[in-house]
Design a protein around this motif. Structure first.
Motif, short mmCIF file in Angstrom:
data_model
loop_
_atom_site.label_atom_id
_atom_site.label_comp_id
_atom_site.label_asym_id
_atom_site.label_seq_id
_atom_site.Cartn_x
_atom_site.Cartn_y
_atom_site.Cartn_z
N SER A 72 -50.33 62.23 -12.76
CA SER A 72 -49.98 61.36 -13.87
C SER A 72 -49.69 62.18 -15.13
O SER A 72 -48.73 61.90 -15.86
CB SER A 72 -51.11 60.37 -14.14
N GLU A 73 -50.51 63.18 -15.37
CA GLU A 73 -50.27 64.03 -16.55
C GLU A 73 -48.97 64.82 -16.39
O GLU A 73 -48.21 64.98 -17.36
CB GLU A 73 -51.44 64.98 -16.78
N HIS A 76 -46.20 62.63 -17.25
CA HIS A 76 -46.21 62.40 -18.70
C HIS A 76 -45.57 63.58 -19.43
O HIS A 76 -44.74 63.39 -20.33
CB HIS A 76 -47.66 62.20 -19.15
N ARG A 79 -41.82 63.87 -19.05
CA ARG A 79 -41.04 62.98 -19.90
C ARG A 79 -41.00 63.45 -21.36
O ARG A 79 -40.42 62.78 -22.20
CB ARG A 79 -41.62 61.56 -19.85
N ALA A 81 -43.95 64.64 -23.24
CA ALA A 81 -45.21 64.56 -24.00
C ALA A 81 -45.77 65.95 -24.27
O ALA A 81 -45.66 66.85 -23.43
CB ALA A 81 -46.23 63.73 -23.22
N ARG A 202 -47.58 55.52 -11.76
CA ARG A 202 -46.61 56.61 -11.72
C ARG A 202 -47.09 57.71 -10.77
O ARG A 202 -46.30 58.34 -10.08
CB ARG A 202 -46.40 57.16 -13.12
#
Length: 288
Positions: A72-73, A76, A79, A81, A202
């Motif tokens: 998940s990270e 992230h 995208r 982050a 996700r």
């Protein structure tokens, strides 16, 4: 975001806050330090003293399966982050670039592949949950030369476990309903609607082979051990609360039966007295 629960006379409140952290502890992200007010932090300060208040604050956290959390990270970060605003202050200072090098150049790491994400040896995604829950000052913060790696890992894991055990409450994302139940029973607060277990995330949409799975588990071996410990402790607390609830329900039923029996006894006694009084009154009338 740091979650908090404040319990005061006159009402219960749930919300968010962003206090300054005592030395050695990371600023909150996803999984964060949680300590019950009144407990000594490793820095020697009471959390209430640090915040300059005398209210009862309870800091809580939610843990997640390490592989799912890692994926998940990555998505992230992919995208765009970043955590550039995070100072990673420990023992009063931020780490040097030598102590904590960056995994990328430029503004962000957007578009990075999972392989690139795993290959960076300085990636703070590795064992993030242990690091966020442990006292980094015990191992020299981000200075890896203070002690051998094996010793450092043990100290961090033991610190994270101890802080987790001392929490008034923590939850697990894979047990949403149980997490809600424990929260409500711990703080005597009720949510408006039941938690929903979302298994489609996700992270779950990322298909990885067995080799990649094992690589992620190896990179997060401390988080894997912490999560096993957390799951066992969480289920113990859940079972304890359920047993306590059943015992309380049984006690109430016994009390209600006791009250009912006493009421029935009084009614019988009143009925018998009434019958005796009526009989005596009739005898007197018959004699006239």
């Amino acid at each position: 975001m740091l979650c908090w629960v404040r319990k005061e006379l006159g009402g219960d409140t749930a919300g968010t806050a962003d206090p300054s952290w005592p030395k050695g502890y990371s600023r909150p992200y996803g999984v964060m330090l949680s300590i019950e007010t009144g407990g000594k932090l490793a820095g020697g300060l009471l959390l209430g003293d640090r915040l300059g208040i005398s209210r009862n604050f309870y800091y809580i956290t939610i843990l997640r399966d390490p592989v799912s959390r890692y994926l998940s990270e990555w998505r992230h970060v992919q995208r765009g982050a970043t955590w550039k605003a995070s100072l990673h202050v420990c023992d009063g200072r931020s780490p040097t670039t030598e102590e904590l090098p960056s995994c990328y150049t430029g503004d962000d790491w957007s578009g990075c592949s999972l392989q690139e994400f795993m290959d960076c040896p300085y990636n703070l995604a590795n064992n993030r949950q242990v690091r966020m829950l442990s006292d980094l000052s015990l191992v020299g913060c981000y200075n890896l030369s203070v002690m051998p790696e094996e010793q450092r890992n043990k100290v961090l894991l033991d610190s994270a476990k101890e802080n987790l055990k001392r929490m008034a409450f923590f939850g697990l994302t894979e047990f949403q309903r149980k997490t809600q139940y424990l929260f409500e029973k711990t703080f005597n607060m009720n949510f408006i609607s039941p938690f929903t277990q979302y298994n489609s995330t996700r992270a779950s949409s990322v298909e990885i082979d067995e080799q990649t799975q094992q690589r992620i588990e190896a990179l997060n071996f401390l988080d894997m051990e912490l999560y096993d410990y957390a799951k066992d402790l969480f289920l113990q607390r859940y079972q304890y609360m359920r047993q306590k609830e059943h015992q309380e329900a049984r006690r109430k039923r016994q009390e209600q039966r006791k009250i009912l029996r006493a009421k029935q006894a009084r009614l019988r006694e009143q009925g018998e007295n009434s019958s005796s009084t009526d009989y005596i009154g009739n005898v007197e009338r018959w004699r006239r």
